[in-house]
Motif scaffolding. Structure first.
Motif, mmCIF file in Angstrom:
data_model
loop_
_atom_site.group_PDB
_atom_site.id
_atom_site.type_symbol
_atom_site.label_atom_id
_atom_site.label_comp_id
_atom_site.label_asym_id
_atom_site.label_seq_id
_atom_site.Cartn_x
_atom_site.Cartn_y
_atom_site.Cartn_z
ATOM 1 N N ALA A 148 0.820 -1.225 0.000
ATOM 2 C CA ALA A 148 0.000 0.000 0.000
ATOM 3 C C ALA A 148 0.847 1.264 0.000
ATOM 4 O O ALA A 148 0.505 2.257 0.640
ATOM 5 N N ASP A 149 1.959 1.227 -0.710
ATOM 6 C CA ASP A 149 2.822 2.398 -0.853
ATOM 7 C C ASP A 149 2.331 3.186 -2.064
ATOM 8 O O ASP A 149 2.713 2.918 -3.191
ATOM 9 N N VAL A 150 1.457 4.141 -1.823
ATOM 10 C CA VAL A 150 0.826 4.894 -2.907
ATOM 11 C C VAL A 150 1.746 6.037 -3.325
ATOM 12 O O VAL A 150 2.073 6.899 -2.512
ATOM 13 N N PRO A 151 2.163 6.057 -4.600
ATOM 14 C CA PRO A 151 3.007 7.159 -5.060
ATOM 15 C C PRO A 151 2.192 8.444 -5.197
ATOM 16 O O PRO A 151 0.991 8.410 -5.443
ATOM 17 N N GLY A 152 2.858 9.557 -5.056
ATOM 18 C CA GLY A 152 2.203 10.848 -5.196
ATOM 19 C C GLY A 152 1.893 11.165 -6.654
ATOM 20 O O GLY A 152 2.375 10.508 -7.581
ATOM 21 N N ARG A 153 1.071 12.181 -6.853
ATOM 22 C CA ARG A 153 0.681 12.555 -8.223
ATOM 23 C C ARG A 153 1.878 12.986 -9.055
ATOM 24 O O ARG A 153 1.985 12.637 -10.224
ATOM 25 N N LEU A 154 2.757 13.763 -8.450
ATOM 26 C CA LEU A 154 3.932 14.227 -9.186
ATOM 27 C C LEU A 154 4.843 13.065 -9.561
ATOM 28 O O LEU A 154 5.397 13.033 -10.667
ATOM 29 N N ALA A 155 4.977 12.094 -8.686
ATOM 30 C CA ALA A 155 5.800 10.916 -8.989
ATOM 31 C C ALA A 155 5.199 10.120 -10.142
ATOM 32 O O ALA A 155 5.916 9.638 -11.021
ATOM 33 N N LEU A 156 3.873 9.978 -10.150
ATOM 34 C CA LEU A 156 3.219 9.277 -11.259
ATOM 35 C C LEU A 156 3.383 10.044 -12.569
ATOM 36 O O LEU A 156 3.618 9.445 -13.624
ATOM 37 N N LEU A 157 3.256 11.361 -12.504
ATOM 38 C CA LEU A 157 3.441 12.182 -13.707
ATOM 39 C C LEU A 157 4.874 12.063 -14.229
ATOM 40 O O LEU A 157 5.093 11.909 -15.438
ATOM 41 N N ASP A 158 5.848 12.118 -13.327
ATOM 42 C CA ASP A 158 7.248 11.971 -13.736
ATOM 43 C C ASP A 158 7.499 10.620 -14.396
ATOM 44 O O ASP A 158 8.187 10.532 -15.418
ATOM 45 N N GLY A 159 6.937 9.572 -13.822
ATOM 46 C CA GLY A 159 7.104 8.240 -14.410
ATOM 47 C C GLY A 159 6.458 8.136 -15.774
ATOM 48 O O GLY A 159 7.016 7.524 -16.697
#
Length: 96
Positions: free
Chosen positions: A70-81
């Motif tokens: 349940a380690d949910v990445p942040g929005r910015l991390a998802l956008l960067d990926g």
């Protein structure tokens, strides 16, 4: 004030240490497994063909950590990926 502990001394002035296996990490074994798998895959196909799936490793890692711990990445991390993953096919476009 910090308490100062004295180390246990053995004959000959040698200081006793903790056994190494208590703090051993499984990292060397997993690294060896990863390199062995990569070497085996290279015997079956070329490095160029194996390069593409390598880019999926970070995305799969994020998905597994999201599902299992349940380690949910942040929005910015998802956008960067997403930007990084979109850049891979863009860099392979003809005409460069």
């Amino acid at each position: 004030m910090l308490e100062r502990r004295s180390a246990r001394r053995l004959p000959g002035g040698v200081v006793a240490q903790k056994p190494a296996w208590r703090c051993a990490s499984p990292l060397p074994a997993t690294t060896a497994l990863a390199f062995s798998t990569w070497a085996h895959a290279l015997t079956r196909t070329s490095a160029g063909r194996l390069g593409g799936p390598t880019y999926a490793v970070p995305a799969v890692t994020v998905l597994f950590s999201w599902m299992w711990i349940a380690d949910v990445p942040g929005r910015l991390a998802l956008l960067d990926g997403a930007v990084c993953l979109a850049g891979v096919p863009a860099s392979r476009l003809p005409g460069r």
